[in-house]
Design a protein around this motif. Structure first.
Motif, PDB file in Angstrom:
ATOM      1  N   GLU A  10       0.839  -1.212   0.000  1.00  0.00           N
ATOM      2  CA  GLU A  10       0.000   0.000   0.000  1.00  0.00           C
ATOM      3  C   GLU A  10       0.869   1.255   0.000  1.00  0.00           C
ATOM      4  O   GLU A  10       0.595   2.218  -0.724  1.00  0.00           O
ATOM      5  N   LYS A  11       1.921   1.238   0.797  1.00  0.00           N
ATOM      6  CA  LYS A  11       2.825   2.406   0.854  1.00  0.00           C
ATOM      7  C   LYS A  11       3.393   2.688  -0.539  1.00  0.00           C
ATOM      8  O   LYS A  11       3.424   3.824  -0.993  1.00  0.00           O
ATOM      9  N   LYS A  12       3.842   1.633  -1.206  1.00  0.00           N
ATOM     10  CA  LYS A  12       4.465   1.784  -2.527  1.00  0.00           C
ATOM     11  C   LYS A  12       3.438   2.315  -3.530  1.00  0.00           C
ATOM     12  O   LYS A  12       3.734   3.236  -4.303  1.00  0.00           O
ATOM     13  N   GLY A  31       9.581  14.523   1.462  1.00  0.00           N
ATOM     14  CA  GLY A  31       9.391  14.183   2.867  1.00  0.00           C
ATOM     15  C   GLY A  31      10.350  13.086   3.294  1.00  0.00           C
ATOM     16  O   GLY A  31      11.341  12.806   2.610  1.00  0.00           O
ATOM     17  N   SER A  32      10.035  12.457   4.426  1.00  0.00           N
ATOM     18  CA  SER A  32      10.920  11.427   4.984  1.00  0.00           C
ATOM     19  C   SER A  32      10.091  10.218   5.405  1.00  0.00           C
ATOM     20  O   SER A  32       8.903  10.342   5.695  1.00  0.00           O
ATOM     21  N   GLY A  33      10.754   9.068   5.453  1.00  0.00           N
ATOM     22  CA  GLY A  33      10.080   7.869   5.954  1.00  0.00           C
ATOM     23  C   GLY A  33      10.016   6.757   4.926  1.00  0.00           C
ATOM     24  O   GLY A  33      10.463   6.902   3.780  1.00  0.00           O
ATOM     25  N   SER A  34       9.420   5.641   5.368  1.00  0.00           N
ATOM     26  CA  SER A  34       9.431   4.431   4.537  1.00  0.00           C
ATOM     27  C   SER A  34       8.463   4.513   3.359  1.00  0.00           C
ATOM     28  O   SER A  34       8.618   3.772   2.388  1.00  0.00           O
ATOM     29  N   THR A  35       7.462   5.385   3.424  1.00  0.00           N
ATOM     30  CA  THR A  35       6.553   5.549   2.286  1.00  0.00           C
ATOM     31  C   THR A  35       7.214   6.418   1.217  1.00  0.00           C
ATOM     32  O   THR A  35       7.264   6.044   0.036  1.00  0.00           O
ATOM     33  N   VAL A  36       7.729   7.551   1.656  1.00  0.00           N
ATOM     34  CA  VAL A  36       8.377   8.478   0.712  1.00  0.00           C
ATOM     35  C   VAL A  36       9.618   7.845   0.071  1.00  0.00           C
ATOM     36  O   VAL A  36      10.017   8.247  -1.023  1.00  0.00           O
ATOM     37  N   ALA A  89       2.700  10.272   6.504  1.00  0.00           N
ATOM     38  CA  ALA A  89       2.122  10.734   7.769  1.00  0.00           C
ATOM     39  C   ALA A  89       1.947   9.524   8.678  1.00  0.00           C
ATOM     40  O   ALA A  89       1.877   8.390   8.205  1.00  0.00           O
ATOM     41  N   ASP A  90       1.878   9.783   9.977  1.00  0.00           N
ATOM     42  CA  ASP A  90       1.658   8.697  10.928  1.00  0.00           C
ATOM     43  C   ASP A  90       0.175   8.481  11.191  1.00  0.00           C
ATOM     44  O   ASP A  90      -0.265   7.361  11.444  1.00  0.00           O
ATOM     45  N   GLU A  91      -0.607   9.576  11.145  1.00  0.00           N
ATOM     46  CA  GLU A  91      -2.064   9.487  11.285  1.00  0.00           C
ATOM     47  C   GLU A  91      -2.684  10.627  10.494  1.00  0.00           C
ATOM     48  O   GLU A  91      -2.130  11.736  10.487  1.00  0.00           O
ATOM     49  N   ILE A 100      -0.778  13.704  12.232  1.00  0.00           N
ATOM     50  CA  ILE A 100       0.370  13.600  13.129  1.00  0.00           C
ATOM     51  C   ILE A 100       1.533  13.095  12.298  1.00  0.00           C
ATOM     52  O   ILE A 100       1.396  12.133  11.542  1.00  0.00           O
ATOM     53  N   LYS A 101       2.673  13.797  12.407  1.00  0.00           N
ATOM     54  CA  LYS A 101       3.888  13.401  11.713  1.00  0.00           C
ATOM     55  C   LYS A 101       5.062  13.462  12.693  1.00  0.00           C
ATOM     56  O   LYS A 101       4.952  14.058  13.745  1.00  0.00           O
ATOM     57  N   GLY A 102       6.160  12.823  12.270  1.00  0.00           N
ATOM     58  CA  GLY A 102       7.348  12.884  13.116  1.00  0.00           C
ATOM     59  C   GLY A 102       7.724  11.555  13.728  1.00  0.00           C
ATOM     60  O   GLY A 102       8.646  11.490  14.531  1.00  0.00           O
ATOM     61  N   GLY A 103       7.007  10.492  13.319  1.00  0.00           N
ATOM     62  CA  GLY A 103       7.378   9.154  13.790  1.00  0.00           C
ATOM     63  C   GLY A 103       8.833   8.853  13.446  1.00  0.00           C
ATOM     64  O   GLY A 103       9.539   8.167  14.184  1.00  0.00           O
ATOM     65  N   GLY A 105      11.028  11.275  13.140  1.00  0.00           N
ATOM     66  CA  GLY A 105      11.850  12.299  13.795  1.00  0.00           C
ATOM     67  C   GLY A 105      12.152  13.533  12.955  1.00  0.00           C
ATOM     68  O   GLY A 105      12.902  14.401  13.380  1.00  0.00           O
ATOM     69  N   ALA A 106      11.546  13.627  11.759  1.00  0.00           N
ATOM     70  CA  ALA A 106      11.915  14.733  10.860  1.00  0.00           C
ATOM     71  C   ALA A 106      10.877  15.867  10.863  1.00  0.00           C
ATOM     72  O   ALA A 106      10.831  16.677   9.937  1.00  0.00           O
ATOM     73  N   LEU A 107      10.054  15.919  11.933  1.00  0.00           N
ATOM     74  CA  LEU A 107       8.911  16.834  11.921  1.00  0.00           C
ATOM     75  C   LEU A 107       9.250  18.303  11.704  1.00  0.00           C
ATOM     76  O   LEU A 107       8.530  19.025  11.018  1.00  0.00           O
ATOM     77  N   PHE A 109      11.851  19.893  10.036  1.00  0.00           N
ATOM     78  CA  PHE A 109      12.142  20.255   8.644  1.00  0.00           C
ATOM     79  C   PHE A 109      10.929  19.948   7.760  1.00  0.00           C
ATOM     80  O   PHE A 109      10.649  20.674   6.806  1.00  0.00           O
ATOM     81  N   GLU A 110      10.202  18.876   8.097  1.00  0.00           N
ATOM     82  CA  GLU A 110       9.011  18.541   7.304  1.00  0.00           C
ATOM     83  C   GLU A 110       7.980  19.671   7.386  1.00  0.00           C
ATOM     84  O   GLU A 110       7.348  20.014   6.393  1.00  0.00           O
ATOM     85  N   LYS A 111       7.829  20.245   8.583  1.00  0.00           N
ATOM     86  CA  LYS A 111       6.816  21.307   8.708  1.00  0.00           C
ATOM     87  C   LYS A 111       7.284  22.573   7.999  1.00  0.00           C
ATOM     88  O   LYS A 111       6.509  23.246   7.319  1.00  0.00           O
ATOM     89  N   ASP A 127      -3.944   1.982   7.043  1.00  0.00           N
ATOM     90  CA  ASP A 127      -3.925   1.994   8.523  1.00  0.00           C
ATOM     91  C   ASP A 127      -3.814   3.397   9.103  1.00  0.00           C
ATOM     92  O   ASP A 127      -4.084   3.614  10.282  1.00  0.00           O
ATOM     93  N   LYS A 128      -3.369   4.350   8.290  1.00  0.00           N
ATOM     94  CA  LYS A 128      -3.081   5.691   8.820  1.00  0.00           C
ATOM     95  C   LYS A 128      -4.335   6.568   8.978  1.00  0.00           C
ATOM     96  O   LYS A 128      -4.284   7.578   9.662  1.00  0.00           O
ATOM     97  N   LEU A 129      -5.411   6.168   8.313  1.00  0.00           N
ATOM     98  CA  LEU A 129      -6.622   7.000   8.359  1.00  0.00           C
ATOM     99  C   LEU A 129      -7.403   6.725   9.642  1.00  0.00           C
ATOM    100  O   LEU A 129      -7.716   5.579   9.948  1.00  0.00           O
TER     101      LEU A 129
HETATM  102  C1  5RP Z   1       8.843  11.291   9.545  1.00  0.00           C
HETATM  103  C2  5RP Z   1       7.398  11.325   9.208  1.00  0.00           C
HETATM  104  C3  5RP Z   1       6.882  10.263   8.319  1.00  0.00           C
HETATM  105  O1  5RP Z   1       6.217  10.845   7.245  1.00  0.00           O
HETATM  106  C4  5RP Z   1       5.917   9.420   9.107  1.00  0.00           C
HETATM  107  O2  5RP Z   1       6.575   8.953  10.263  1.00  0.00           O
HETATM  108  C5  5RP Z   1       5.414   8.243   8.280  1.00  0.00           C
HETATM  109  O3  5RP Z   1       6.457   7.336   8.108  1.00  0.00           O
HETATM  110  P1  5RP Z   1       6.310   6.028   7.249  1.00  0.00           P
HETATM  111  O4  5RP Z   1       6.103   6.450   5.839  1.00  0.00           O
HETATM  112  O5  5RP Z   1       7.627   5.329   7.468  1.00  0.00           O
HETATM  113  O6  5RP Z   1       5.155   5.238   7.780  1.00  0.00           O
HETATM  114  O7  5RP Z   1       6.651  12.154   9.632  1.00  0.00           O
HETATM  115  O8  5RP Z   1       9.179  12.316  10.439  1.00  0.00           O
END
Ligand code: 5RP
Length: 229
Positions: A10-12, A31-36, A89-91, A100-103, A105-107, A109-111, A127-129
């Motif tokens: 789903e992320k991909k 952005g940052s994270g495993s989806t991006v 996003a995390d949620e 909610i973002k920053g899971g 840790g990049a919140l 610069f992301e903001k 799952d994020k919705l």
């Molecule tokens: C990083 C973030 C990410 O966008 C958020 O944690 C989602 O991460 P992932 O795509 O790995 O589920 O805010 O600071």
């Protein structure tokens, strides 16, 4: 399909769908994270096929990946205004599209990158919705100097702070700050909570992203749904 591989699929799917919004000549916020991660890999492929873009990174890990993919990076100040930022996003709250973002840790610069962007798209797995934000703890970036005072203020407010750790040490952001994750539970008014936290001296930024996302690309199984403001 096991849960984790469904989630990754789903992320991909969402991350690659977001790339379709990119046009030649744009300045793109990454952005940052495993989806991006999947977004950046896809952009890399398109760049090798001739796409011309400049990009602004939101973290050290995104910078490393973008460079490895041959994506031209510029600083946020060189960019001025960013055409489009693609992030995860995390949620995400269904009705408001607040998040909610920053899971990762990049919140911070992301903001900053998001607020410098004409358009913000978040790519997420299903799952994020959520109906209401708060199951995912709210990350708050805090300057180390005097941070115990900030921690106690969070405790007094019953926001249940937990110091983020990496192994035996405190987790450090790209700016050398700490993160306190607030396990406050369901958030009735995210906008007010964001304002309340930001007023505390020593707080740098919160992971509450209010009114920032313009569009959510959500992948559910093998289908993509678009949620708009
Ligand atoms: C990083 C973030 C990410 O966008 C958020 O944690 C989602 O991460 P992932 O795509 O790995 O589920 O805010 O600071």
């Amino acid at each position: 399909m096991p849960d984790q591989s469904l989630k990754n699929a789903e992320k991909k799917l969402a991350a690659e769908a977001a790339v379709e919004y990119i046009k030649n000549g744009m300045i793109i916020g990454l952005g940052s994270g495993s989806t991006v991660y999947f977004t950046i890999k896809k952009i890399g492929t398109l760049v090798r096929q001739g796409l011309k873009i400049n990009a602004v990174s939101t973290s050290g890990s995104t910078t490393d990946l973008a460079r490895a993919e041959g994506i031209n990076l510029i600083s946020i100040d060189e960019a001025g205004e960013i055409d489009l930022t693609i992030d995860g996003a995390d949620e995400v709250e269904k009705n408001s599209l607040n998040g909610i973002k920053g899971g990762g840790g990049a919140l911070l610069f992301e903001k900053i990158v998001a607020l410098s962007s004409k358009k913000n798209i978040w790519a997420v797995d299903s799952d994020k919705l959520v109906e209401k934000l708060g199951k995912f703890p709210v990350p708050v970036e805090v300057i180390p100097f005097g941070c115990e005072r900030v921690f106690k203020i969070f405790e007094k407010k019953n926001l249940r702070p937990v110091v983020r750790r990496k192994g035996d040490s405190r987790y450090l952001t790209d700016s050398g700050n700490y993160i306190f994750d607030l396990h406050s539970g369901d958030i009735s008014n995210a906008e007010n909570l964001n304002k309340e936290i930001k007023l505390i001296n020593g707080v740098i930024e919160t992971g509450l992203f209010i009114g920032i996302a313009d569009e959510i690309i959500l992948a559910r199984h093998d289908k993509v749904e678009i949620l708009k403001k």
